[in-house]
Write an enzyme that holds these catalytic residues in place. Structure first.
Site, PDB file in Angstrom:
ATOM      1  N   SER A  64      23.745  24.723  -5.462  1.00  0.00           N
ATOM      2  CA  SER A  64      22.620  23.133  -5.845  1.00  0.00           C
ATOM      3  C   SER A  64      21.928  23.194  -6.741  1.00  0.00           C
ATOM      4  O   SER A  64      21.457  23.180  -7.645  1.00  0.00           O
ATOM      5  CB  SER A  64      22.218  22.806  -4.442  1.00  0.00           C
ATOM      6  OG  SER A  64      21.353  21.900  -4.174  1.00  0.00           O
ATOM      7  N   ASP A 281      20.490  16.270  -9.029  1.00  0.00           N
ATOM      8  CA  ASP A 281      20.594  17.681  -8.695  1.00  0.00           C
ATOM      9  C   ASP A 281      22.376  18.696  -9.160  1.00  0.00           C
ATOM     10  O   ASP A 281      22.835  17.799  -9.539  1.00  0.00           O
ATOM     11  CB  ASP A 281      19.736  18.591  -7.722  1.00  0.00           C
ATOM     12  CG  ASP A 281      20.977  18.395  -6.510  1.00  0.00           C
ATOM     13  OD1 ASP A 281      22.004  17.475  -6.660  1.00  0.00           O
ATOM     14  OD2 ASP A 281      21.463  18.735  -5.252  1.00  0.00           O
ATOM     15  N   ASP A 283      24.336  19.894  -7.887  1.00  0.00           N
ATOM     16  CA  ASP A 283      25.703  19.034  -7.221  1.00  0.00           C
ATOM     17  C   ASP A 283      26.485  17.753  -7.136  1.00  0.00           C
ATOM     18  O   ASP A 283      26.740  17.672  -6.173  1.00  0.00           O
ATOM     19  CB  ASP A 283      26.274  20.533  -6.404  1.00  0.00           C
ATOM     20  CG  ASP A 283      25.009  19.998  -5.239  1.00  0.00           C
ATOM     21  OD1 ASP A 283      24.328  19.613  -4.986  1.00  0.00           O
ATOM     22  OD2 ASP A 283      25.338  20.660  -3.834  1.00  0.00           O
ATOM     23  N   GLU A 377      16.010  12.847   2.714  1.00  0.00           N
ATOM     24  CA  GLU A 377      14.570  13.702   2.963  1.00  0.00           C
ATOM     25  C   GLU A 377      13.755  13.134   1.668  1.00  0.00           C
ATOM     26  O   GLU A 377      14.525  11.872   0.713  1.00  0.00           O
ATOM     27  CB  GLU A 377      15.292  14.740   2.567  1.00  0.00           C
ATOM     28  CG  GLU A 377      15.801  15.543   3.413  1.00  0.00           C
ATOM     29  CD  GLU A 377      16.287  16.579   3.563  1.00  0.00           C
ATOM     30  OE1 GLU A 377      15.981  17.594   4.500  1.00  0.00           O
ATOM     31  OE2 GLU A 377      16.560  17.336   2.372  1.00  0.00           O
ATOM     32  N   SER A 504       9.631  28.019   5.344  1.00  0.00           N
ATOM     33  CA  SER A 504      11.254  27.309   4.680  1.00  0.00           C
ATOM     34  C   SER A 504      12.140  27.994   5.059  1.00  0.00           C
ATOM     35  O   SER A 504      12.865  29.327   6.097  1.00  0.00           O
ATOM     36  CB  SER A 504      11.554  27.733   3.032  1.00  0.00           C
ATOM     37  OG  SER A 504      12.588  27.880   3.066  1.00  0.00           O
ATOM     38  N   GLY A 505      13.347  27.160   5.471  1.00  0.00           N
ATOM     39  CA  GLY A 505      14.771  27.800   5.454  1.00  0.00           C
ATOM     40  C   GLY A 505      15.594  28.115   4.541  1.00  0.00           C
ATOM     41  O   GLY A 505      16.739  29.025   4.723  1.00  0.00           O
ATOM     42  N   THR A 506      15.287  28.218   3.314  1.00  0.00           N
ATOM     43  CA  THR A 506      16.103  28.859   2.188  1.00  0.00           C
ATOM     44  C   THR A 506      14.861  30.103   1.021  1.00  0.00           C
ATOM     45  O   THR A 506      15.744  30.317   0.520  1.00  0.00           O
ATOM     46  CB  THR A 506      16.206  27.034   1.528  1.00  0.00           C
ATOM     47  OG1 THR A 506      15.516  26.641   0.906  1.00  0.00           O
ATOM     48  CG2 THR A 506      17.572  26.496   2.029  1.00  0.00           C
ATOM     49  N   ARG A 511       6.367  26.796   3.580  1.00  0.00           N
ATOM     50  CA  ARG A 511       5.655  25.378   2.771  1.00  0.00           C
ATOM     51  C   ARG A 511       4.664  24.819   3.548  1.00  0.00           C
ATOM     52  O   ARG A 511       4.609  24.835   4.928  1.00  0.00           O
ATOM     53  CB  ARG A 511       7.167  24.551   2.815  1.00  0.00           C
ATOM     54  CG  ARG A 511       7.793  25.164   1.816  1.00  0.00           C
ATOM     55  CD  ARG A 511       9.074  23.962   1.521  1.00  0.00           C
ATOM     56  NE  ARG A 511       9.997  24.722   1.377  1.00  0.00           N
ATOM     57  CZ  ARG A 511      10.892  25.078   0.215  1.00  0.00           C
ATOM     58  NH1 ARG A 511       9.741  25.014  -0.953  1.00  0.00           N
ATOM     59  NH2 ARG A 511      11.624  25.342   0.193  1.00  0.00           N
TER      60      ARG A 511
END
Ligand SMILES: CC(=O)N[C@H]1[C@@H](OP(=O)(O)O)O[C@H](CO)[C@@H](O)[C@@H]1O
Ligand SMILES: [Mg+2]
Length: 539
Positions: A64, A281, A283, A377, A504-506, A511
């Site tokens: 992404s 973005d 993707d 989002e 954060s999950g990524t 955050r």
């Protein structure tokens, strides 16, 4: 007898010392350490397909908006949804098995647990973005799929939403719910035809400049444009940042994440005052709009704005079609939605707002409980979903006047225009253009619907982000002890203040989000909360 599963695991050994996790965005990290993960995802996809009686399962190779040297992989369920949570856990476990024998044993264990007959046919559908590592990682996936005896279908380069579309089309072919033709031309035909119908003869004024983040969205948009009405009758699109020949330029100083995070246009932007611009973005599953006003001031129209615009339009269509007694529309957001957007939906549009944890699957799940669920989002991921009962009610509704019929026709066209399998930047973009044309709005009128509260998003690196535990859709911290009280005390000190912190999950960080009546207060609140997080995180 040779064991093909152990063989393929041996061919793509897992690097030592790395712990992989299937997170909100699948597996995502440096491309150089993903070979083993890819091969094992091929195995899992084959198992998942068999567990569902041979339905096609999708594998998307993308990272992404991440930098060019990263890559990742996500699995897609038969109707285009995100992978079932139970299988995320299995994927993580599989990715972390140490030896080829462990991989093979776990493969068999899953088969046994789900009563999967390993001889049944399995189908795996694969797409990838334009990253340089994509070709190598694709061959790893293919090795896994073939080792498991499943049949692969490689679509080559696709946007993430196109891959979701293919999966849904393949699994609904020859049924009454057939979603479309599972080919690229099929995708362009479906959405361009719906776009023409949804416009209903309305004219689009001005052009649209689309920044494609130098990703896969560029060539795909160029293709889509060929199917749209000619520019004098439809939409004039300028495709920029579509250089996929130089994969090192992907997401660099351009793209939806750059624009949303920096709250400014890509430096290469040459647009004039009040020109509509948008960014995808890497993707093409995220979309944000923006423009410069006549004073050269930048204005962002992000996912919250798209949600409010679309909800207001669909709400009108439902009412004008004579369906408002039976169909309820709602908006789903996360805690990152601007407070002014939430307020606008509740007070002006008089619609309900649900708040869910971060990540599309949570929003999607909540939206699926509504007749018509609009979910976005703030960063631009999102779509609108219609329940089966809603589709039926709309299909059999008899309009009572020509005006009702006109609204109903546009509503039906919008349903076809909105990618029902997943949030799709290209389809969302056409939808926004349709709404602006019907409302006869430029970006200024869209912006004028409400005033965003100034806000700030910060990242705080702590020793272990997992000690930060939240409740209430991530808006309150329950751990570390006492931290929420300190945050509340800071929020009290500013006008229209709101702030929260979550792991954060990524990314390996916590955050912090803050908003308030003025820029100075929002910045100040964010800084104070970040300090509280930092102190608690190092305790
Ligand atoms: C604040 C923010 O933008 N968070 C993003 C980001 O999640 P985090 O868990 O915040 O890292 O990546 C997710 C996956 O792409 C996306 O769904 C989400 O919106
Ligand atoms: Mg994306």
């Amino acid at each position: 007898m040779a064991d093909p599963i152990a063989e393929v695991a041996k061919k793509h050994p897992a690097p030592e010392g790395i712990v992989y996790a299937y997170g909100t965005a699948g597996f995502r990290t440096k491309a150089e350490v993903l070979d083993s993960v890819m091969a094992r995802c091929g195995l899992i996809a084959a198992l998942r397909s068999r567990a569902l009686g041979g339905k096609s399962i999708g594998v998307m190779i993308t990272a992404s908006h991440n930098p060019p040297e990263d890559n990742g992989v996500k699995l897609v369920e038969p109707l285009g949804n995100m992978l079932a949570e139970e299988w995320e856990v299995l994927s993580t476990e599989m990715a972390n098995k140490a030896t080829p024998e462990d991989v093979s044993a776990f493969y068999r264990e899953i088969a046994e647990r789900f009563n999967i007959k390993l001889s049944t046919p399995a189908h795996v559908v694969i797409g990838r973005d334009t990253r340089a590592s994509g070709a190598r990682l694709l061959s790893c996936v293919l090795d896994g799929v073939k080792a498991a005896g499943a049949e692969p279908k490689d679509y080559g380069f696709l946007t993430t939403p196109q891959l979701h579309y293919m999966v849904r089309c393949l699994n609904t072919q020859d049924t009454s719910d057939a979603y479309g033709t599972p080919t690229e031309p099929g995708y362009y035909e479906k959405f361009s035809e719906a776009f023409k119908r949804a416009l209903g003869g309305k004219k689009i004024s001005g052009s649209l400049t689309v920044d494609c983040a130098n990703g896969v969205g560029g060539p795909k948009l160029t293709e889509l444009v060929k199917y749209l009405p000619p520019k004098d009758q439809g939409l004039e699109i300028f495709v920029v940042n579509d250089n996929v020949i130089k994969p090192e330029s992907l997401n660099v100083e351009c793209g939806a994440d750059f624009v949303k995070t920096n709250q400014r246009a890509p430096p290469s932007s040459k647009s004039g005052p009040n020109d509509r611009c948008c960014s995808l973005d890497g993707d093409a599953d995220r979309l944000v709009y923006y423009f410069k006003d006549s004073n050269n001031m930048f204005h962002l129209l992000d996912g919250d704005r798209i949600a409010t615009l679309v909800a207001s339009f669909l709400g009108d269509l439902v009412r004008h079609s004579g369906l408002s007694d039976i169909l309820k529309l709602g908006v789903v957001q996360t805690a990152y939605a601007n407070g002014a957007a939430t307020n606008y939906v509740e007070q002006n549009l008089k619609l309900t707002v649900d708040c869910t944890p971060t990540g599309v699957k949570h929003l999607h799940h909540a939206a699926a409980k509504l007749d018509i669920g609009v979910y976005f989002e703030a960063n631009g991921h999102g779509t609108v979903i219609f329940s089966a009962a809603t589709l039926e009610a709309i299909a059999k509704h008899e309009p009572r006047s020509p005006a009702q019929k006109e609204s109903l026709d546009v509503l039906k066209a919008c349903i076809d225009l909105i990618n029902q399998s997943v949030g799709d930047a290209l389809s969302d973009m056409l939808l926004v253009e349709v709404v602006l044309a019907h409302k006869n709005w430029g970006p200024q009128e869209w912006l004028a619907t409400y005033n965003d509260l100034p806000n700030r998003l910060l990242k705080v690196v702590v020793s272990d982000r997992n000690q930060f535990k939240t409740t209430d859709a991530e808006r309150k911290l329950v751990k570390p002890d006492g931290i929420q009280k300190q945050i509340d005390a800071e929020v009290q000190k500013v006008r229209q203040g709101r702030s929260f912190a979550r792991a954060s999950g990524t990314e390996d960080a916590v955050r912090v989000y803050a908003e308030a009546a003025t820029r100075a207060e929002a910045d100040d609140l964010a800084r104070k909360v970040a300090e509280i997080v930092k102190a608690a995180g190092s305790a």
